[in-house]
Motif scaffolding. Structure first.
Motif, mmCIF file in Angstrom:
data_model
loop_
_atom_site.group_PDB
_atom_site.id
_atom_site.type_symbol
_atom_site.label_atom_id
_atom_site.label_comp_id
_atom_site.label_asym_id
_atom_site.label_seq_id
_atom_site.Cartn_x
_atom_site.Cartn_y
_atom_site.Cartn_z
ATOM 1 N N GLY A 1 0.831 -1.195 0.000
ATOM 2 C CA GLY A 1 0.000 0.000 0.000
ATOM 3 C C GLY A 1 0.868 1.248 0.000
ATOM 4 O O GLY A 1 2.099 1.180 0.062
ATOM 5 N N GLU A 2 0.223 2.404 -0.060
ATOM 6 C CA GLU A 2 0.948 3.679 -0.136
ATOM 7 C C GLU A 2 1.105 4.344 1.229
ATOM 8 O O GLU A 2 1.744 5.388 1.335
ATOM 9 N N VAL B 1 9.535 -14.796 6.005
ATOM 10 C CA VAL B 1 9.854 -13.955 4.840
ATOM 11 C C VAL B 1 8.747 -12.911 4.693
ATOM 12 O O VAL B 1 7.558 -13.248 4.607
ATOM 13 N N ILE B 2 9.154 -11.642 4.655
ATOM 14 C CA ILE B 2 8.186 -10.533 4.625
ATOM 15 C C ILE B 2 8.477 -9.644 3.428
ATOM 16 O O ILE B 2 9.552 -9.035 3.332
ATOM 17 N N PHE B 3 7.529 -9.580 2.511
ATOM 18 C CA PHE B 3 7.651 -8.720 1.331
ATOM 19 C C PHE B 3 6.908 -7.407 1.582
ATOM 20 O O PHE B 3 5.770 -7.412 2.061
ATOM 21 N N ILE B 4 7.553 -6.297 1.237
ATOM 22 C CA ILE B 4 6.922 -4.984 1.360
ATOM 23 C C ILE B 4 6.841 -4.335 -0.022
ATOM 24 O O ILE B 4 7.858 -4.168 -0.702
ATOM 25 N N LEU B 5 5.625 -3.999 -0.430
ATOM 26 C CA LEU B 5 5.402 -3.317 -1.704
ATOM 27 C C LEU B 5 4.793 -1.950 -1.419
ATOM 28 O O LEU B 5 3.677 -1.863 -0.907
ATOM 29 N N ARG B 6 5.520 -0.887 -1.725
ATOM 30 C CA ARG B 6 5.042 0.471 -1.431
ATOM 31 C C ARG B 6 4.165 0.987 -2.565
ATOM 32 O O ARG B 6 4.430 2.019 -3.178
ATOM 33 N N SER B 7 3.138 0.253 -2.845
ATOM 34 C CA SER B 7 2.232 0.576 -3.950
ATOM 35 C C SER B 7 0.929 -0.182 -3.743
ATOM 36 O O SER B 7 0.888 -1.195 -3.049
#
Length: 316
Positions: A7-8, A95-101
């Motif tokens: 998320g943003e 395992v943790i993925f971060i998507l800034r979108s």
């Protein structure tokens, strides 16, 4: 356990990440948490780290920030390698993925896998009507009472900026446990765009002293409080020029607001206060403002002193 946080609203993502790490690991240090910013060059390095069992700990976490391969048309190599990693992952490795979108690809195989074998948290931008609910809950969770009109004013002043809200809310929680409209007015500054609009309208009315007073109040908020003020003043001047031009074409406030996709009240105020000046004078003020910006950036004049002179001498 595997996670995707996307998320943003990055402040909320960081908060959730901290909670996950605390719940899964207990004490957090540099030896049981490995953090990466994804790039095409470090895929193998990330996979190697995520394949190594924790030494001296029951579990560890590998955080992959800026996981843009989870967006549509992502990185095929990254998707294949990370999916293989997750399918063979030891339970002691988180395992943790971060998507800034907000553009998470629901058809991505990693996303589908984690839906079935982990957790996905979304942190999308709050809609305007959701802010009062969020603000009320935020303070309630911290045992702070906030009055309805104070909630509305706070929502206006943070103007959809979650980072700013959290910073201001933390100060307010320390200030007192029952917040009123007066408290918000005293403790939280108005958005700079609103101040710029108030300054330009004071100038249009010929009230240079009021414009200067507003500017000095902004300066009292700190050395960085006036950052971005010159572009915002320029935007206000351009807006006034557009309003006056459309008015000269016979459009009323409602029609102008529709044409410019602007608030009708703002258009009406601009029309009322801007009739003392021609579009030519406003254009001249814009030129002066841009030259002032150049002088400030080139070190020819102090920005606080330069802006004061501009406001005092408007129109020159």
């Amino acid at each position: 356990m595997n996670y995707i946080l996307y998320g943003e609203q990055y402040p909320m993502i960081k908060k959730r990440l901290k909670k996950i790490l605390s719940e899964r690991l207990g004490e957090i240090d540099d030896f049981n948490v490995a953090k990466f910013e994804f790039s095409n060059e470090n895929i193998d390095e990330i996979c190697d780290e995520a394949s190594m069992l924790p030494l001296g700990y029951d579990s560890k976490a590998v955080v992959i920030d800026k996981a843009i391969f989870l967006e549509p048309k992502g990185n095929k190599e990254a998707n294949e390698k990370f999916l293989t990693l997750l399918k063979n992952n030891d339970e002691s490795i988180n395992v943790i993925f971060i998507l800034r979108s907000e553009n998470l690809d629901s058809k991505n195989e990693i996303v589908s896998f984690i839906k079935e074998n982990g957790q996905i948290f979304e942190f999308l931008n709050l809609k305007k009507e959701e802010w009062p609910i969020y603000i009320k809950k935020y303070f309630k969770d911290r045992n702070v009472e906030i009055e309805p009109n104070a909630i509305n004013e706070l929502a206006l002043r943070v103007d959809g900026d979650l980072t700013r809200f959290i910073n201001e809310a933390e100060k307010l929680c320390l200030y007192k446990d029952h917040l009123t409209l007066t408290d918000i007015t005293l403790m939280v500054a108005k958005p700079l765009e609103d101040d710029a609009f108030q300054i330009t309208n004071a100038l249009y009315r010929g009230d240079n002293a009021a414009a200067l007073s507003i500017y000095r109040d902004i300066c009292l908020q700190g050395s960085n409080a006036t950052d971005g003020l010159i572009p915002m003043l320029g935007s206000s001047f351009r807006f006034a020029s557009q309003v006056l031009f459309l008015s000269s074409q016979g459009l009323d406030a409602k029609e102008i607001a529709k044409q410019l996709n602007a608030n009708e009240y703002r258009v009406s105020i601009t029309l009322r206060n801007g009739r003392r000046f021609s579009r030519r004078q406003i254009a001249h003020a814009l030129d002066d403002l841009y030259y002032l910006d150049y002088q400030i950036k080139s070190g020819q004049i102090n920005r606080f002193y330069g802006l004061e002179l501009f406001l005092i001498n408007f129109p020159n």
